[in-house]
Motif scaffolding. Structure first.
Motif, PDB file in Angstrom:
ATOM      1  N   UNK A   1       0.847  -1.199   0.000  1.00 12.76           N
ATOM      2  CA  UNK A   1       0.000   0.000   0.000  1.00 12.76           C
ATOM      3  C   UNK A   1       0.880   1.246   0.000  1.00 12.76           C
ATOM      4  N   UNK A   2       0.549   2.196  -0.884  1.00  9.71           N
ATOM      5  CA  UNK A   2       1.278   3.463  -0.844  1.00  9.71           C
ATOM      6  C   UNK A   2       0.972   4.175   0.474  1.00  9.71           C
ATOM      7  N   UNK A   3       2.026   4.640   1.145  1.00  8.09           N
ATOM      8  CA  UNK A   3       1.870   5.280   2.452  1.00  8.09           C
ATOM      9  C   UNK A   3       2.396   6.710   2.393  1.00  8.09           C
ATOM     10  N   UNK A   4       2.057   7.520   3.408  1.00 10.54           N
ATOM     11  CA  UNK A   4       2.639   8.866   3.436  1.00 10.54           C
ATOM     12  C   UNK A   4       4.159   8.787   3.444  1.00 10.54           C
ATOM     13  N   UNK A   5       4.839   9.814   2.874  1.00 11.65           N
ATOM     14  CA  UNK A   5       6.298   9.729   2.703  1.00 11.65           C
ATOM     15  C   UNK A   5       7.077   9.591   4.010  1.00 11.65           C
ATOM     16  N   UNK A   6       6.441   9.927   5.144  1.00  6.69           N
ATOM     17  CA  UNK A   6       7.176   9.824   6.416  1.00  6.69           C
ATOM     18  C   UNK A   6       6.849   8.542   7.188  1.00  6.69           C
ATOM     19  N   UNK A   7       6.097   7.642   6.589  1.00  3.06           N
ATOM     20  CA  UNK A   7       5.748   6.396   7.273  1.00  3.06           C
ATOM     21  C   UNK A   7       7.025   5.637   7.644  1.00  3.06           C
ATOM     22  N   UNK A   8       7.132   5.180   8.897  1.00  6.60           N
ATOM     23  CA  UNK A   8       8.383   4.528   9.320  1.00  6.60           C
ATOM     24  C   UNK A   8       8.571   3.136   8.700  1.00  6.60           C
ATOM     25  N   UNK A   9       7.478   2.406   8.481  1.00  3.23           N
ATOM     26  CA  UNK A   9       7.566   1.040   7.944  1.00  3.23           C
ATOM     27  C   UNK A   9       6.577   0.872   6.807  1.00  3.23           C
ATOM     28  N   UNK A  10       6.841  -0.094   5.950  1.00  7.57           N
ATOM     29  CA  UNK A  10       5.827  -0.469   4.971  1.00  7.57           C
ATOM     30  C   UNK A  10       5.611  -1.976   5.046  1.00  7.57           C
ATOM     31  N   UNK A  11       4.439  -2.411   4.612  1.00  5.11           N
ATOM     32  CA  UNK A  11       4.100  -3.830   4.616  1.00  5.11           C
ATOM     33  C   UNK A  11       4.001  -4.329   3.182  1.00  5.11           C
ATOM     34  N   UNK A  12       4.316  -5.606   2.988  1.00  9.25           N
ATOM     35  CA  UNK A  12       4.181  -6.212   1.664  1.00  9.25           C
ATOM     36  C   UNK A  12       3.289  -7.441   1.776  1.00  9.25           C
ATOM     37  N   UNK A  13       2.485  -7.652   0.719  1.00  4.36           N
ATOM     38  CA  UNK A  13       1.482  -8.718   0.703  1.00  4.36           C
ATOM     39  C   UNK A  13       1.586  -9.522  -0.591  1.00  4.36           C
ATOM     40  N   UNK A  14       1.131 -10.770  -0.547  1.00 10.84           N
ATOM     41  CA  UNK A  14       1.128 -11.647  -1.722  1.00 10.84           C
ATOM     42  C   UNK A  14       0.406 -12.920  -1.318  1.00 10.84           C
ATOM     43  N   UNK A  15       0.166 -13.789  -2.281  1.00  7.42           N
ATOM     44  CA  UNK A  15      -0.424 -15.089  -1.986  1.00  7.42           C
ATOM     45  C   UNK A  15       0.551 -16.158  -2.453  1.00  7.42           C
ATOM     46  N   UNK A  16       0.843 -17.128  -1.587  1.00  8.86           N
ATOM     47  CA  UNK A  16       1.716 -18.237  -1.975  1.00  8.86           C
ATOM     48  C   UNK A  16       0.851 -19.465  -2.181  1.00  8.86           C
ATOM     49  N   UNK A  17       0.965 -20.055  -3.350  1.00 13.66           N
ATOM     50  CA  UNK A  17       0.249 -21.302  -3.630  1.00 13.66           C
ATOM     51  C   UNK A  17       1.272 -22.426  -3.790  1.00 13.66           C
ATOM     52  N   UNK A  18       1.049 -23.502  -3.076  1.00 17.39           N
ATOM     53  CA  UNK A  18       1.943 -24.658  -3.163  1.00 17.39           C
ATOM     54  C   UNK A  18       1.228 -25.764  -3.929  1.00 17.39           C
ATOM     55  N   UNK A  19       1.630 -25.988  -5.184  1.00 16.53           N
ATOM     56  CA  UNK A  19       0.962 -27.010  -5.993  1.00 16.53           C
ATOM     57  C   UNK A  19       1.615 -28.382  -5.805  1.00 16.53           C
ATOM     58  N   UNK A  20       2.648 -28.448  -4.992  1.00 20.22           N
ATOM     59  CA  UNK A  20       3.351 -29.711  -4.776  1.00 20.22           C
ATOM     60  C   UNK A  20       2.716 -30.553  -3.684  1.00 20.22           C
ATOM     61  N   UNK A  21       3.264 -31.749  -3.466  1.00 22.06           N
ATOM     62  CA  UNK A  21       2.715 -32.561  -2.386  1.00 22.06           C
ATOM     63  C   UNK A  21       3.634 -32.658  -1.168  1.00 22.06           C
ATOM     64  N   UNK A  22       4.567 -31.695  -1.081  1.00 24.88           N
ATOM     65  CA  UNK A  22       5.311 -31.566   0.176  1.00 24.88           C
ATOM     66  C   UNK A  22       5.177 -30.141   0.697  1.00 24.88           C
ATOM     67  N   UNK A  23       5.119 -30.052   2.000  1.00 26.88           N
ATOM     68  CA  UNK A  23       5.005 -28.731   2.623  1.00 26.88           C
ATOM     69  C   UNK A  23       6.332 -27.999   2.513  1.00 26.88           C
ATOM     70  N   UNK A  24       6.277 -26.689   2.558  1.00 33.36           N
ATOM     71  CA  UNK A  24       7.490 -25.872   2.576  1.00 33.36           C
ATOM     72  C   UNK A  24       7.321 -24.838   3.683  1.00 33.36           C
ATOM     73  N   UNK A  25       8.290 -23.972   3.785  1.00 29.38           N
ATOM     74  CA  UNK A  25       8.271 -22.999   4.878  1.00 29.38           C
ATOM     75  C   UNK A  25       8.959 -21.719   4.391  1.00 29.38           C
ATOM     76  N   UNK A  26       8.309 -20.596   4.604  1.00 26.16           N
ATOM     77  CA  UNK A  26       8.949 -19.309   4.320  1.00 26.16           C
ATOM     78  C   UNK A  26       9.768 -18.935   5.546  1.00 26.16           C
ATOM     79  N   UNK A  27      11.080 -18.917   5.365  1.00 27.25           N
ATOM     80  CA  UNK A  27      11.980 -18.718   6.509  1.00 27.25           C
ATOM     81  C   UNK A  27      12.254 -17.243   6.788  1.00 27.25           C
ATOM     82  N   UNK A  28      12.469 -16.481   5.735  1.00 28.91           N
ATOM     83  CA  UNK A  28      12.786 -15.064   5.911  1.00 28.91           C
ATOM     84  C   UNK A  28      12.644 -14.341   4.586  1.00 28.91           C
TER      85      UNK A  28
END
Ligand code: CU
Length: 159
Positions: free
Chosen positions: A36-63
């Motif tokens: 989301x576009x934020x005011x220019x002095x915003x200290x932090x910003x957030x990022x969003x997305x959707x992860x789809x796993x089409x495989x048959x093993x689980x995974x993990x977002x580490x960092x």
């Protein structure tokens, strides 16, 4: 040489547009990373997305990391004493055959200590790298938007 490049670019264009904003690594698909576009002095910003796993093993977002900020944390929203509160999580499990949605009021990436704000206005994109336990690393471009994508708004309200 130049002509060749132009022809090549023209051939590639439709394909690029068709999945302009989706990334693949192994069995994982990362759909529409945005912020989301934020005011220019915003200290932090957030990022969003959707992860789809089409495989048959689980995974993990580490960092996650991005050149625009000193730090990037994985956050979730939790209800605490009737208040929505966000807190850092160590990692995010991506179930086999499942989706994990990063959206306002849900999981999100928090970018702290912004170093470069030049890419944080509507219509721009900034790079961000996701590190998965099994699938490895993938760098995506996060689209900065004034308006949240329609699908995300619905999702956020449904929660
Ligand atoms: Cu947060």
């Amino acid at each position: 040489m130049l002509n060749r490049l132009i022809v090549l670019a023209a051939l590639l264009l439709p394909a690029c547009f068709a999945n302009a904003h989706e990334y693949k690594i192994g069995a994982l698909e990362i759909a529409h990373p945005w912020s989301q576009e934020l005011p220019p002095n915003a200290p932090n910003v957030a990022a969003y997305f959707v992860i789809h796993n089409s495989g048959n093993t689980a995974d993990r977002l580490l960092s996650v990391d991005s050149p625009i900020s000193a730090e990037a944390q994985l956050h979730e929203h939790v209800m605490q004493n009737d208040l929505m509160k966000m807190q850092q999580v160590a990692n995010v499990a991506i179930p086999a055959g499942g989706d994990v949605t990063f959206a306002p009021m849900a999981y999100h990436v928090m970018l702290l200590g912004l170093k470069d704000r030049s890419l944080l206005s509507d219509g721009k994109r900034f790079p961000m790298t996701l590190h998965f336990e099994k699938s490895g690393d993938v760098t995506v471009e996060v689209a900065v938007q004034k308006q949240a994508p329609e699908s995300t708004q619905k999702h956020a309200h449904a929660q």
